[in-house]
Design a protein around this motif. Structure first.
Motif, PDB file in Angstrom:
ATOM      1  N   LEU A  12       0.842  -1.189   0.000  1.00  0.00           N
ATOM      2  CA  LEU A  12       0.000   0.000   0.000  1.00  0.00           C
ATOM      3  C   LEU A  12       0.878   1.240   0.000  1.00  0.00           C
ATOM      4  N   VAL A  13       0.713   2.081  -1.020  1.00  0.00           N
ATOM      5  CA  VAL A  13       1.509   3.297  -1.149  1.00  0.00           C
ATOM      6  C   VAL A  13       0.557   4.476  -0.971  1.00  0.00           C
ATOM      7  N   ALA A  43       8.515   2.487  -2.336  1.00  0.00           N
ATOM      8  CA  ALA A  43       7.712   1.360  -2.819  1.00  0.00           C
ATOM      9  C   ALA A  43       8.418   0.635  -3.956  1.00  0.00           C
ATOM     10  N   ILE A  44       8.971   1.389  -4.893  1.00  0.00           N
ATOM     11  CA  ILE A  44       9.666   0.784  -6.030  1.00  0.00           C
ATOM     12  C   ILE A  44      10.858  -0.034  -5.547  1.00  0.00           C
ATOM     13  N   MET A  55      -0.325  -4.149  -5.671  1.00  0.00           N
ATOM     14  CA  MET A  55       0.235  -2.870  -5.229  1.00  0.00           C
ATOM     15  C   MET A  55      -0.856  -1.822  -5.391  1.00  0.00           C
ATOM     16  N   ILE A  56      -1.263  -1.235  -4.281  1.00  0.00           N
ATOM     17  CA  ILE A  56      -2.297  -0.199  -4.279  1.00  0.00           C
ATOM     18  C   ILE A  56      -1.600   1.136  -4.104  1.00  0.00           C
ATOM     19  N   MET A  57      -1.832   2.056  -5.058  1.00  0.00           N
ATOM     20  CA  MET A  57      -1.132   3.338  -5.036  1.00  0.00           C
ATOM     21  C   MET A  57      -2.097   4.501  -5.053  1.00  0.00           C
ATOM     22  N   PRO A  79       3.483  -6.595  -9.815  1.00  0.00           N
ATOM     23  CA  PRO A  79       2.228  -7.044  -9.208  1.00  0.00           C
ATOM     24  C   PRO A  79       1.014  -6.487  -9.951  1.00  0.00           C
ATOM     25  N   LYS A  80      -0.162  -6.946  -9.573  1.00  0.00           N
ATOM     26  CA  LYS A  80      -1.397  -6.319 -10.034  1.00  0.00           C
ATOM     27  C   LYS A  80      -1.394  -4.895  -9.465  1.00  0.00           C
ATOM     28  N   LEU A  81      -1.851  -3.944 -10.254  1.00  0.00           N
ATOM     29  CA  LEU A  81      -1.790  -2.540  -9.852  1.00  0.00           C
ATOM     30  C   LEU A  81      -3.182  -1.949  -9.693  1.00  0.00           C
ATOM     31  N   VAL A  82      -3.369  -1.247  -8.574  1.00  0.00           N
ATOM     32  CA  VAL A  82      -4.631  -0.576  -8.278  1.00  0.00           C
ATOM     33  C   VAL A  82      -4.332   0.884  -7.996  1.00  0.00           C
TER      34      VAL A  82
END
Length: 122
Positions: A12-13, A43-44, A55-57, A79-82
């Motif tokens: 979580l970012v 995060a990166i 990864m939720i940003m 990862p899957k990105l949100v």
């Protein structure tokens, strides 16, 4: 749960401490392992070691934005990105898709909706 029935890991970012805490606790209560950071660059740096499933940003971060972060991720560990955003710009959703996001949620977001998306797609 993923194929081997272990809890999925979510990175979580989010730079707002209240939002970060609420989402972290809510996702943990839904069975996810959550690692939270408040800066995009941090995060990166963590992605290759942590290998999160999702990864939720947040879109607006102090050192970057979610679109820039997504574009910097490559390779099999991606990862899957949100993307989470409070920004009300119609073209942002299209930019998110082009940057490789798998989902786009406009704040305020119900944690149960986010958790359900992760369970189904993560």
């Amino acid at each position: 749960m993923n194929d081997n029935q272990t809890a999925m890991t979510v990175l979580l970012v989010e730079d707002n401490p209240d939002v970060q805490e609420a989402f972290s606790l809510g996702l943990q209560m839904n069975g996810f392992n959550v690692v939270s950071v408040d800066r995009g660059k941090k995060a990166i740096e963590m992605v290759s070691d942590l290998q999160p499933d999702v990864m939720i940003m947040d879109y607006h971060l102090p050192d970057s934005n979610g679109i820039e972060l997504a574009l910097s991720l490559e390779g099999p560990e991606k990862p899957k990105l949100v993307l989470l955003t409070g920004v009300d710009e119609p073209e942002l959703h299209q930019k998110a898709i082009q940057a490789g996001f798998d989902a786009f949620f406009k704040k305020p977001v119900k944690i149960k909706d986010l958790a359900q998306w992760i369970q189904t797609n993560g």
